[in-house]
Write an enzyme that holds these catalytic residues in place. Structure first.
Site: not given
Ligand code: ARG
Length: 469
Positions: A165, A292, A299, A286
């Site tokens: 979980h 970043k 992704e 970024s």
């Protein structure tokens, strides 16, 4: 070189029956050359095998057969070097090649299509293409497994939290976690191999749908092209696209594995976790926030699953309800398969690259693995094993111990023996031997368990099963 004795027809493909050419829209909706040019090598190989068989069976002279085979070799070189001009008016890869062959060798080119239709031709080309792709995917999956096995061996003792979980459950080793993916990718390879075995039958010789009156030898062509046998039924031969659907099904399942792993990489790279570091090679910055570092490759590997599922559903929908035998609907089979093959290949390359690039942050993993009373099960197991308490009761006692520790804001291992005994007097000092995360993982020695010794043995076993060494 073409003779003037043949009447000119409106269209090279369909011959004399048509008085005028197609409208511009007809030509556009009908043409597949924009994408099926990717089948050129398979189309040429299929045609050469067909020509050799026609010669062997006395259907074609060896002079014409030789001219055809050599001419097709020339065309292959022209396409590979980018000199070949593809024409939309010539509809597809089959006609583009045949018309060029006529330019190169003259009327003999017109004999190549004896005992053949574009229906059995395209089914053959496409099977050959998917077969090549399955072989390439297998190599990529194997390379990914190899990379995972290397990391798993290095990190057989690196402790991290195992989750259920996505809540900390029990400590495991990083090597063990990676080996889970070795198994998944191994099953993926099995599915592609199964698909390949069913695919490996030759459609050519089915003609348009009914077979042919020429004394052809389909078994010889099958052997020439590396097929196990000819497809048994001519109607099925030109209608079946199961092989493409199976390829995309296997690819879809493989993409679920890639996307789950990619998702874990995204999580591991996030601030809440910081379990692994990816280098500049697999991250981006970024344009606005200079601090970043984003795991874009992970992704995108995660996202590619979506389009691969879409490809599969698209072709399933095209194929459903089609009457036998060939329908032009089936020309829509190629783009989704190409897209799936490209997406899977890229996702696999990115995933393999990330595995080799990723650096586990061992201290962070170890610290996280002790959180949330992750060794509570070890306490319960100790009560069963040493104090002969039934597991259900041990579970209850451990619950009280965890509640106490939680209220005090300490770990189980930091409780005193007196505090433990206040909850259950059967607990002795020995219990502290099982409460560390190291002891916890070391104790999981059941087959397939996470103990470092198991992981090392499992790496060797997986190497033997998957790497052929
Ligand atoms: N381009 C076609 C396809 O991909 C080839 C077969 C055409 N057959 C036909 N009867 N028009 O399906």
């Amino acid at each position: 070189m073409s003779t003037n004795k043949t009447r000119k027809s409106a269209n090279v493909q369909w011959g004399g029956r048509f008085a005028s050419g197609p409208s511009e829209v007809m030509e556009r909706i009908n043409a597949s050359i924009g994408f099926d040019q990717r089948l050129f090598a398979q189309d040429i190989a299929g045609s050469q095998a067909h020509a050799r068989m026609l010669v062997a069976r006395g259907i074609l002279s060896s002079k014409d057969g030789d001219a055809i085979v050599i001419g097709l070799d020339t065309i292959s070189q022209e396409i590979e070097s980018g000199e070949f001009t593809f024409s939309t008016a010539l509809e597809d890869i089959h006609m583009n090649i045949e018309v060029r062959l006529r330019e190169l060798i003259g009327d003999a080119a017109g004999r190549l299509h004896t005992a053949r239709s574009r229906n059995d031709q395209v089914a053959t080309d496409f099977r050959l293409w998917v077969r090549d792709e399955i072989d390439a995917v297998d190599l990529q999956l194997k390379a990914l497994q190899s990379e995972l096995l290397g990391k798993a061996k290095t990190h057989a003792e690196t402790i991290m939290p195992g989750f259920t979980h996505l809540q900390t459950a029990q400590p495991v080793t990083f090597g063990h976690h990676l080996l889970a993916y070795v198994e998944m990718f191994g099953r993926d390879r099995g599915r592609f191999a199964d698909a390949r075995a069913r695919l490996n039958e030759l459609p050519l010789g089915a003609g348009a749908l009914a077979g042919t009156s020429f004394p052809i030898d389909r078994h010889a062509v099958a052997e020439d092209l590396g097929f196990d046998r000819p497809v048994a039924n001519s109607l099925d031969a030109v209608s079946d696209r199961d092989f493409a659907l199976e390829f995309m099904s296997a690819a879809s399942i493989s993409m679920t594995h890639i996307s789950r792993f990619a998702e874990e990489i995204v999580i591991w790279c996030s601030d809440g976790f910081r379990f692994v570091k990816l280098s500049d090679a697999y991250t981006t910055g970024s344009s606005m926030m200079p601090q970043k570092r984003n795991p874009d490759a992970a992704e995108l590997a995660r996202a590619k699953a979506g389009r691969v599922f879409g490809d599969l559903l698209g072709l399933l929908t095209v194929m459903k309800g089609l009457p036998l035998a060939y329908s032009k609907d089936m020309q829509e089979d190629k783009e989704p398969v190409f897209d799936t093959a490209d997406s899977l290949a890229l996702a696999l390359a990115a995933t393999t690259g990330m595995v080799s690039d990723m650096e586990p942050m061992i201290e962070n993993m170890r610290a996280a693995s002790g959180k949330s009373y992750s060794t509570a099960t070890d306490l319960a197991d100790w009560l069963v094993r040493v104090a002969d308490v039934p597991f259900r009761d041990a579970h209850g006692i451990t619950g009280f111990v965890v509640k106490y520790a939680e209220a005090k804001g300490i770990n189980l291992i930091d409780m005193s023996l007196e505090e433990m005994q206040a909850i259950d007097e059967r607990i002795t000092n020995d219990v502290f031997n099982v409460l560390s995360v190291e002891a916890s993982v070391a104790s999981r020695t059941s087959f397939g368990g996470t103990a470092p010794d198991n992981v090392r043995a499992a790496v060797n076993d997986a190497r033997a099963r998957f790497m052929g060494d």
